[in-house]
Enzyme design. Structure first.
Site, PDB file in Angstrom:
ATOM      1  CD  GLU A 161      -1.943  23.131 -12.917  1.00  0.00           C
ATOM      2  OE1 GLU A 161      -2.281  23.334 -11.731  1.00  0.00           O
ATOM      3  OE2 GLU A 161      -0.817  22.690 -13.234  1.00  0.00           O
ATOM      4  CD  GLU A 255       0.904  21.439  -7.652  1.00  0.00           C
ATOM      5  OE1 GLU A 255       1.838  21.173  -8.413  1.00  0.00           O
ATOM      6  OE2 GLU A 255      -0.023  22.224  -7.951  1.00  0.00           O
TER       7      GLU A 255
END
Length: 294
Positions: A161, A255
């Protein structure tokens, strides 16, 4: 050229991408019980529950999987490395500890039948060493090659990420992530993108997604200020189009960190309430992902 791993399908349906919620929406401490959060995610309208695997050895995977199945849900998983688990560290014992953590997380993801392990899997989160980044990058490559073998053994895609510059300095962009993945040379290492981080680092979020292309295996959908998607100024119609153009075949997971309470709020720099009732916020997120992103 990267190929899609065949050991585990990223999604069961060719028509739509399952929507999910990171269970930390409801957590105040990272070790808070995840079991009751699965039902809250299901009642809000999600198909996927994303598990933060920060202490993977302490989770009861059989019970969690049974609850997922009873709720008709699937799992995705994520983790983050800390300074004692930094796979780029000059101390080989710390790198080995990081690899063992990733091994435990990949095993846990497999036990939950998650197709991916996303997050900050390649360096310590929030750490900015004085050491030359090129040297750290090379150690990262060597560590990730070992982690890729573990990922393949468990048939779980290990994701990288890119973070914004205030949370990491090694991988901030899709191009940097692709360079790492190409250097590792495994189809079992892919990209994980998050619209919060893209909003800070990308000149054009949709174009950055198109650059990710087949490298993309996991997607976090969140507002530019970490509020629920739909607030803020992320260009969701462009994001949706870009994901369709690259035939993205993974989950859409929100998220969102919206509460300043507890260790979770402190660690994510949430200093004020960004949403009201959390169950209502979750239902709002699910509706938005279904209507505007899926």
């Amino acid at each position: 050229m990267l190929k899609r791993p065949v050991g585990k399908s990223l999604m069961d349906s060719p028509v739509s991408n399952p929507i999910g919620i990171h269970l930390s929406l409801w957590q105040e401490s990272w070790d808070e019980d995840l079991l009751p959060l699965i039902g809250r995610a299901a009642r809000a309208g999600f198909e996927v529950a994303e598990f933060p695997l920060l202490q993977p050895a302490e989770l009861d995977y059989a019970t969690l999987l049974a609850e997922l199945k009873s709720q008709g849900m699937r799992a995705s998983c994520g983790t983050g490395l800390n300074p004692s688990l930094d796979v780029t560290h000059p101390d080989s014992s710390i790198r080995e500890a990081g690899l063992q953590h990733l091994r435990s997380c990949l095993e846990g993801a497999a036990r939950l039948e998650s197709p991916v392990l996303g997050g900050v899997t390649y360096a310590a989160w929030g750490v900015f060493p004085e050491e030359d980044r090129a040297t750290r990058f090379e150690r990262c490559v060597q560590s990730m090659k070992q982690a890729a073998q573990i990922a393949e053994g468990h048939q779980v895609i290990l994701c990288v990420e890119p973070l914004n510059r205030f949370e990491g300095d090694l991988i901030n962009t899709v191009d940097q992530g692709r360079q790492l993945i190409d250097a590792v040379g495994s189809d079992w290492v892919r990209l994980h993108l998050d619209t919060f981080h893209l909003n800070i680092e990308a000149d054009d979020i949709a174009q950055e997604i198109r650059v990710a292309g087949d490298y993309l295996a996991h997607m976090h959908c969140v507002a530019n200020n970490r509020k629920v998607p739909g607030q803020g100024h992320i260009p969701w119609s462009e994001v949706k189009m870009a994901l369709r153009q690259i035939s993205y075949a993974g989950y859409f997971v929100a998220e969102c960190f919206v509460s300043p309470r507890g260790q979770v709020g402190h660690d994510l720099f949430i200093w004020r309430e960004l949403a009201g009732d959390l169950d209502q916020a979750a239902a709002q997120i699910a509706r938005f992902l279904l209507e505007e992103v899926q």
